[in-house]
Design a protein around this motif. Structure first.
Motif, PDB file in Angstrom:
ATOM      1  N   ASN A  40     -11.827  -2.728  -3.970  1.00  0.00           N
ATOM      2  CA  ASN A  40     -12.292  -1.546  -4.797  1.00  0.00           C
ATOM      3  C   ASN A  40     -12.583  -0.553  -3.681  1.00  0.00           C
ATOM      4  O   ASN A  40     -12.628   0.705  -4.042  1.00  0.00           O
ATOM      5  N   VAL A  41     -12.772  -0.775  -2.518  1.00  0.00           N
ATOM      6  CA  VAL A  41     -13.342   0.187  -1.535  1.00  0.00           C
ATOM      7  C   VAL A  41     -12.177   0.579  -0.312  1.00  0.00           C
ATOM      8  O   VAL A  41     -12.235   1.337   0.302  1.00  0.00           O
ATOM      9  N   ILE A  42     -11.345  -0.487   0.037  1.00  0.00           N
ATOM     10  CA  ILE A  42     -10.281  -0.375   0.861  1.00  0.00           C
ATOM     11  C   ILE A  42      -9.513   1.191   0.769  1.00  0.00           C
ATOM     12  O   ILE A  42      -9.102   1.226  -0.707  1.00  0.00           O
ATOM     13  N   ASN A  43      -9.141   1.661   1.865  1.00  0.00           N
ATOM     14  CA  ASN A  43      -8.412   2.841   1.203  1.00  0.00           C
ATOM     15  C   ASN A  43      -6.698   2.698   0.998  1.00  0.00           C
ATOM     16  O   ASN A  43      -6.353   1.603   1.449  1.00  0.00           O
ATOM     17  N   LEU A  44      -6.153   3.339   0.618  1.00  0.00           N
ATOM     18  CA  LEU A  44      -4.903   3.203   0.314  1.00  0.00           C
ATOM     19  C   LEU A  44      -3.710   2.751   1.260  1.00  0.00           C
ATOM     20  O   LEU A  44      -3.071   1.916   1.614  1.00  0.00           O
ATOM     21  N   GLU A  45      -4.038   3.570   2.515  1.00  0.00           N
ATOM     22  CA  GLU A  45      -3.227   3.361   3.644  1.00  0.00           C
ATOM     23  C   GLU A  45      -3.471   1.875   4.385  1.00  0.00           C
ATOM     24  O   GLU A  45      -2.571   1.020   4.696  1.00  0.00           O
ATOM     25  N   SER A  46      -4.698   1.446   4.257  1.00  0.00           N
ATOM     26  CA  SER A  46      -4.995   0.019   4.648  1.00  0.00           C
ATOM     27  C   SER A  46      -4.408  -0.997   3.869  1.00  0.00           C
ATOM     28  O   SER A  46      -3.951  -1.892   4.250  1.00  0.00           O
ATOM     29  N   LEU A  47      -4.607  -0.668   2.585  1.00  0.00           N
ATOM     30  CA  LEU A  47      -3.865  -1.883   1.682  1.00  0.00           C
ATOM     31  C   LEU A  47      -2.469  -1.754   1.845  1.00  0.00           C
ATOM     32  O   LEU A  47      -1.778  -2.959   1.984  1.00  0.00           O
ATOM     33  N   GLY A  51       6.571  -6.227   7.467  1.00  0.00           N
ATOM     34  CA  GLY A  51       7.863  -5.883   7.936  1.00  0.00           C
ATOM     35  C   GLY A  51       8.417  -4.682   7.157  1.00  0.00           C
ATOM     36  O   GLY A  51       9.563  -4.194   7.482  1.00  0.00           O
ATOM     37  N   VAL A  52       7.996  -4.289   6.034  1.00  0.00           N
ATOM     38  CA  VAL A  52       8.633  -3.311   5.126  1.00  0.00           C
ATOM     39  C   VAL A  52       8.476  -1.721   5.740  1.00  0.00           C
ATOM     40  O   VAL A  52       7.300  -1.496   6.180  1.00  0.00           O
ATOM     41  N   MET A  53       9.537  -1.171   6.074  1.00  0.00           N
ATOM     42  CA  MET A  53       9.500   0.347   6.343  1.00  0.00           C
ATOM     43  C   MET A  53       9.043   1.085   5.186  1.00  0.00           C
ATOM     44  O   MET A  53       9.649   0.999   3.986  1.00  0.00           O
ATOM     45  N   ILE A  54       8.010   1.877   5.463  1.00  0.00           N
ATOM     46  CA  ILE A  54       7.491   2.672   4.484  1.00  0.00           C
ATOM     47  C   ILE A  54       7.889   4.394   4.891  1.00  0.00           C
ATOM     48  O   ILE A  54       7.869   4.519   5.872  1.00  0.00           O
ATOM     49  N   TRP A  55       7.577   5.046   3.815  1.00  0.00           N
ATOM     50  CA  TRP A  55       7.470   6.411   4.288  1.00  0.00           C
ATOM     51  C   TRP A  55       5.930   6.769   3.872  1.00  0.00           C
ATOM     52  O   TRP A  55       5.206   6.037   3.344  1.00  0.00           O
ATOM     53  N   ASP A  56       5.864   8.246   4.574  1.00  0.00           N
ATOM     54  CA  ASP A  56       4.273   8.615   4.482  1.00  0.00           C
ATOM     55  C   ASP A  56       3.955   8.701   2.948  1.00  0.00           C
ATOM     56  O   ASP A  56       4.544   9.251   2.277  1.00  0.00           O
ATOM     57  N   TYR A 109      -7.214   5.737  -7.214  1.00  0.00           N
ATOM     58  CA  TYR A 109      -6.710   4.972  -8.196  1.00  0.00           C
ATOM     59  C   TYR A 109      -5.116   4.635  -7.971  1.00  0.00           C
ATOM     60  O   TYR A 109      -4.528   3.487  -8.635  1.00  0.00           O
ATOM     61  N   ARG A 110      -4.499   5.055  -7.182  1.00  0.00           N
ATOM     62  CA  ARG A 110      -3.362   4.942  -6.606  1.00  0.00           C
ATOM     63  C   ARG A 110      -2.918   3.440  -6.077  1.00  0.00           C
ATOM     64  O   ARG A 110      -1.866   2.815  -6.191  1.00  0.00           O
ATOM     65  N   LYS A 111      -4.046   2.658  -5.634  1.00  0.00           N
ATOM     66  CA  LYS A 111      -3.947   1.240  -5.190  1.00  0.00           C
ATOM     67  C   LYS A 111      -3.702   0.653  -6.369  1.00  0.00           C
ATOM     68  O   LYS A 111      -2.971  -0.724  -6.220  1.00  0.00           O
ATOM     69  N   LEU A 112      -4.013   0.868  -7.568  1.00  0.00           N
ATOM     70  CA  LEU A 112      -3.644  -0.081  -8.667  1.00  0.00           C
ATOM     71  C   LEU A 112      -2.222  -0.193  -9.115  1.00  0.00           C
ATOM     72  O   LEU A 112      -1.938  -1.654  -9.228  1.00  0.00           O
ATOM     73  N   ILE A 113      -1.582   0.740  -8.595  1.00  0.00           N
ATOM     74  CA  ILE A 113      -0.091   0.464  -8.937  1.00  0.00           C
ATOM     75  C   ILE A 113       0.806  -0.423  -7.840  1.00  0.00           C
ATOM     76  O   ILE A 113       1.666  -1.115  -8.127  1.00  0.00           O
ATOM     77  N   PHE A 114       0.090  -0.539  -6.652  1.00  0.00           N
ATOM     78  CA  PHE A 114       0.672  -1.376  -5.792  1.00  0.00           C
ATOM     79  C   PHE A 114       0.141  -2.715  -5.997  1.00  0.00           C
ATOM     80  O   PHE A 114       0.586  -3.805  -5.401  1.00  0.00           O
ATOM     81  N   ILE A 115      -1.115  -3.017  -6.964  1.00  0.00           N
ATOM     82  CA  ILE A 115      -1.461  -4.348  -6.883  1.00  0.00           C
ATOM     83  C   ILE A 115      -0.920  -4.961  -8.089  1.00  0.00           C
ATOM     84  O   ILE A 115      -0.676  -6.081  -8.185  1.00  0.00           O
ATOM     85  N   LEU A 116      -0.512  -4.128  -9.066  1.00  0.00           N
ATOM     86  CA  LEU A 116      -0.294  -4.861 -10.514  1.00  0.00           C
ATOM     87  C   LEU A 116       1.079  -5.875 -10.247  1.00  0.00           C
ATOM     88  O   LEU A 116       1.048  -6.828 -11.050  1.00  0.00           O
TER      89      LEU A 116
END
Length: 176
Positions: free
Chosen positions: A154-161, A170-175, A46-53
């Protein structure tokens, strides 16, 4: 018709990023558009939703997500802000989803192999008119454009998205 819809939305004057109704409706819209219904398929993690919105709610942000050329510094900063704000809003999304589950709109299910919580819409709970409201044609069109660039949402994992949306730009992200 889109101009009319934009004028209505501008008059509402709310912060889309933290508006419960906006997040709720667009989460339902994403699940419906991706055909994530009970007895069909899950929206994995479900966490992918907040990144897509954010990308389906604003055309300018969508253009950044589907852009083929390298991002300029100001565009990179915008993507960084989207990432940070999405991370901060994950608890808000979780509470909204738990409320929708209590009301019988969705099903949340623990996915032991992925170590995530998957979500599905319940069939025939929402009216057809609700999900196909012309007021949200812009979001639906944006979602279709987003889906054309980012396959199998719907099936891609959060890390891949996150890798495709942010790291590769080029965005620096944290774990996560």
């Amino acid at each position: 018709m889109e101009t009319y819809n934009e004028k209505i939305k501008k008059r509402i004057m709310f912060s889309k990023d933290s508006d419960y109704y906006f997040i709720t409706y667009n989460s339902l819209l994403i699940l419906d558009n991706l055909k994530c219904y009970e007895n069909k398929s899950n929206f994995c993690d479900y966490r992918k939703l907040i990144f897509i919105l954010p990308f389906i709610s604003e055309k300018n942000l969508l253009k950044l997500a589907i852009k083929q050329t390298p991002l300029r510094n100001e565009e990179l900063r915008i993507l960084e802000d989207i990432y940070i704000n999405a991370k901060l809003r994950e608890p808000l999304l979780k509470s909204i989803l738990f409320s929708m589950e209590k009301k019988g709109l969705i099903i949340l299910e623990k996915n032991k192999s992925r170590k995530s919580i998957d979500v599905r819409l319940r069939t025939n709970v929402l009216s057809e008119n609700y999900l196909n409201s012309s007021l949200f044609n812009i979001e639906t069109n944006n979602l279709n454009n987003f889906k054309s660039k980012y396959k199998r949402l719907n099936v891609i994992n959060l890390e891949s998205l996150i890798d495709k949306l942010f790291k590769k730009n080029g965005v620096m992200i944290w774990d996560i």
